[in-house]
Write a protein that holds these residues in place. Structure first.
Motif, mmCIF file in Angstrom:
data_model
loop_
_atom_site.group_PDB
_atom_site.id
_atom_site.type_symbol
_atom_site.label_atom_id
_atom_site.label_comp_id
_atom_site.label_asym_id
_atom_site.label_seq_id
_atom_site.Cartn_x
_atom_site.Cartn_y
_atom_site.Cartn_z
ATOM 1 N N ALA A 165 3.411 6.424 2.090
ATOM 2 C CA ALA A 165 3.817 7.818 1.797
ATOM 3 C C ALA A 165 3.108 8.760 2.773
ATOM 4 O O ALA A 165 3.729 9.685 3.311
ATOM 5 N N GLU A 166 1.845 8.507 3.011
ATOM 6 C CA GLU A 166 1.058 9.336 3.931
ATOM 7 C C GLU A 166 1.649 9.293 5.347
ATOM 8 O O GLU A 166 1.664 10.297 6.055
ATOM 9 N N ASN A 202 0.854 -1.179 0.000
ATOM 10 C CA ASN A 202 0.000 0.000 0.000
ATOM 11 C C ASN A 202 0.900 1.242 0.000
ATOM 12 O O ASN A 202 1.078 1.897 1.029
ATOM 13 N N GLU A 209 0.594 4.260 -1.126
ATOM 14 C CA GLU A 209 -0.021 5.542 -0.784
ATOM 15 C C GLU A 209 -0.074 5.734 0.728
ATOM 16 O O GLU A 209 0.235 6.811 1.252
#
Length: 140
Positions: free
Chosen positions: A134-135, A129, A131
């Protein structure tokens, strides 16, 4: 504080493992997933205080040259009391002469530096995952 350090997965409350990881903002899964992960690991450490699970960690390794540390967590109210250091030193003692890698939760890098870890310039990851990672600050 009297700590009970165990190097096996016997009598572990896996729901507590999942809840602890969640409470410290780390990746968490259903308890049975953590059970499988820890049982498949080269080294495991569980720390209890008066019977209560207060911290844990694990390493996967070939036992000869390479190891990776995962899931090091301490229950929030027990943080800052040296339990994380005990967990890491115990894990490292079970993978002697190995290069050891880990990825630290953002903001925890200085803790790992106190134990001799250094930032890598060539670390790469392929996350399931990307994303979310990165979050959370793990990738650019």
């Amino acid at each position: 504080m009297e700590l009970d350090i165990r190097l096996n997965c016997l009598d572990v409350d896996w729901a507590t493992v999942a809840a602890t990881l969640k409470s410290v903002g780390m990746a968490h899964f259903p308890p049975e997933v953590h059970k499988k992960s820890f049982e498949a690991s080269h080294a495991t450490v569980f720390v209890r205080n008066k019977g209560r699970l207060v911290g844990f960690g694990r390493a996967i390794s070939d036992g000869i040259r390479q190891a990776a540390v995962y899931d090091v967590a301490v229950v929030p109210e027990y943080q800052g009391q040296g339990i994380g250091t005990v967990i890491l030193r115990t894990i490292l003692g079970n993978v002697p002469n190995c290069n050891v890698i880990l990825y630290a939760s953002p903001g925890k890098e200085d803790f790992y530096r106190t134990l001799g870890f250094r930032r890598m310039q060539t670390g790469m990851a392929l996350f399931t995952n990307p994303e979310l990672m990165a979050e959370k600050g793990f990738t650019e």
